[in-house]
Design a protein around this motif. Structure first.
Motif, mmCIF file in Angstrom:
data_model
loop_
_atom_site.group_PDB
_atom_site.id
_atom_site.type_symbol
_atom_site.label_atom_id
_atom_site.label_comp_id
_atom_site.label_asym_id
_atom_site.label_seq_id
_atom_site.Cartn_x
_atom_site.Cartn_y
_atom_site.Cartn_z
ATOM 1 N N SER A 54 62.563 7.780 14.218
ATOM 2 C CA SER A 54 62.334 8.795 15.245
ATOM 3 C C SER A 54 61.743 8.180 16.516
ATOM 4 N N ASN A 55 62.194 8.700 17.661
ATOM 5 C CA ASN A 55 61.672 8.305 18.974
ATOM 6 C C ASN A 55 61.835 6.816 19.265
ATOM 7 N N THR A 56 62.934 6.249 18.780
ATOM 8 C CA THR A 56 63.220 4.846 19.080
ATOM 9 C C THR A 56 64.599 4.729 19.733
ATOM 10 N N VAL A 57 64.756 3.739 20.560
ATOM 11 C CA VAL A 57 66.037 3.431 21.196
ATOM 12 C C VAL A 57 66.177 1.914 21.252
ATOM 13 N N GLY A 58 67.357 1.460 21.641
ATOM 14 C CA GLY A 58 67.591 0.032 21.713
ATOM 15 C C GLY A 58 67.464 -0.513 23.124
ATOM 16 N N TYR A 59 67.623 -1.815 23.238
ATOM 17 C CA TYR A 59 67.715 -2.489 24.526
ATOM 18 C C TYR A 59 69.190 -2.569 24.913
ATOM 19 N N VAL A 60 69.470 -2.532 26.194
ATOM 20 C CA VAL A 60 70.832 -2.777 26.681
ATOM 21 C C VAL A 60 70.751 -3.867 27.738
ATOM 22 N N PHE A 61 71.498 -4.948 27.520
ATOM 23 C CA PHE A 61 71.563 -6.023 28.498
ATOM 24 C C PHE A 61 72.947 -6.023 29.120
ATOM 25 N N GLU A 62 72.997 -5.924 30.452
ATOM 26 C CA GLU A 62 74.258 -5.916 31.193
ATOM 27 C C GLU A 62 74.541 -7.324 31.698
ATOM 28 N N ALA A 180 80.418 6.323 22.339
ATOM 29 C CA ALA A 180 79.388 7.320 22.656
ATOM 30 C C ALA A 180 78.240 7.251 21.656
ATOM 31 N N LEU A 181 78.562 6.984 20.388
ATOM 32 C CA LEU A 181 77.534 6.881 19.355
ATOM 33 C C LEU A 181 76.602 5.709 19.631
ATOM 34 N N ILE A 182 77.160 4.553 19.962
ATOM 35 C CA ILE A 182 76.347 3.372 20.241
ATOM 36 C C ILE A 182 75.490 3.599 21.482
ATOM 37 N N GLU A 183 76.066 4.218 22.505
ATOM 38 C CA GLU A 183 75.306 4.483 23.728
ATOM 39 C C GLU A 183 74.181 5.481 23.476
ATOM 40 N N GLU A 184 74.417 6.431 22.581
ATOM 41 C CA GLU A 184 73.361 7.389 22.226
ATOM 42 C C GLU A 184 72.222 6.669 21.512
ATOM 43 N N TYR A 185 72.542 5.739 20.630
ATOM 44 C CA TYR A 185 71.504 4.945 19.969
ATOM 45 C C TYR A 185 70.629 4.222 20.987
ATOM 46 N N ALA A 186 71.249 3.794 22.084
ATOM 47 C CA ALA A 186 70.526 3.034 23.108
ATOM 48 C C ALA A 186 69.830 3.931 24.123
ATOM 49 N N GLY A 187 69.987 5.240 23.994
ATOM 50 C CA GLY A 187 69.329 6.157 24.921
ATOM 51 C C GLY A 187 69.949 6.188 26.300
#
Length: 282
Positions: A54-62, A180-187
């Motif tokens: 709960s209340n966690t998200v990932g990092y996204v590196f562009e 969309a699922l992966i992006e949702e995981y990353a917030g």
């Protein structure tokens, strides 16, 4: 159907060959934040979902082009049971303090990486480090000759704790749903509805924007900017007097624009998203 000379023991789809290369975006999750995985009951090594705490998200590196480079190595220990080493190399061009803080956090933890290849198929998203986690590899972190000073990062399986499988694939329904699922995981934010798609050149249109993750999984607005993206020229026009009413709603009165088609871009502390819909200014 055979595309070449090697046919025995292989099956080749000549019209849909394997596609090399990865997309320049890397999704990282704290190892301990992935609390469960949902595996396919019929297909080995296929995942249909990850469960995050709960209340966690990932990092996204562009990155840029093919800055994300995953590898898999087969390890043959003395007991005869093959094991695997996963690694992901990536280059971070942004050297501001926020990215420095993120990289310092990487040095202290274990991570799971999701990497997208360029196929845009059911095999597009692979999960690295799911069994034992990825750790940062000691070495040169910053190359002063890489585009003014990029950070060169390698995350890899520990030499004392190997993976039992090759990277597994995550897939749900179709490519777009999985993305969309992966992006949702990353917030990451989404922009699904622009209430008024007919914009006036002079501005003054009352708009309500509907989407998700405008709070970036936090308790208040994470929106950094709202911009109109001209689809003909690529020019950006910043929207002023924006009210982030909730995690799913933004309101404002449109600014003046030149005539043409526009997407709306919402940028948060997690990343950015362009609207699904296109507005027309006339």
């Amino acid at each position: 159907m055979s595309c070449g000379k090697i046919t025995l023991g292989s099956s080749v789809d000549c019209t849909n060959p394997l596609r090399a290369g990865t997309m320049p975006r890397l999704f990282l999750f704290n190892y301990e934040d992935v609390t469960a995985v949902t595996e396919s009951s019929s297909t080995p090594n296929l995942l249909t979902a990850l469960t995050l705490a709960s209340n966690t998200v990932g990092y996204v590196f562009e990155g840029f082009k093919q800055d994300v480079k995953p590898t898999q190595e087969i390890i043959a220990p003395s007991n005869g049971l093959n094991q695997f080493k996963h690694s992901v190399n990536f280059l971070v061009y942004n050297i501001d303090q926020l990215q420095k803080n993120n990289i310092q956090r990487l040095a202290k933890g274990k991570f799971i990486a999701v990497v997208e290849n360029k196929g845009k198929t059911s095999n597009s998203f692979e999960v690295y480090g799911l069994g034992s986690g990825l750790e940062i590899v000691p070495g040169v972190a910053r190359d002063s000759f890489a585009n003014g000073g990029g950070y060169l990062i390698t995350l890899a399986t520990s030499d004392v704790e190997f993976e039992t499988k090759l990277p597994q694939t995550i897939f749900s329904t179709d490519y777009d749903t999985t993305k969309a699922l992966i992006e949702e995981y990353a917030g990451l934010p989404t922009v699904t509805i622009i209430s008024d798609l007919a914009l006036q050149v002079a501005g003054g249109d009352t708009e309500t924007i509907t989407g998700t993750n405008f709070y970036g999984n936090g308790a208040s607005s994470a929106v950094l900017s709202v911009q109109w993206v001209n689809q003909n020229t690529g020019a950006l026009t910043t929207q002023t007097s924006v009210t982030v009413a909730s995690d799913t709603s933004i309101t404002f009165t449109s600014v003046a624009l030149v005539a043409g088609p526009y997407k709306l871009r919402v940028t948060t502390t997690r990343g950015y998203a362009d609207s699904v819909q296109t507005a027309l200014c006339a």
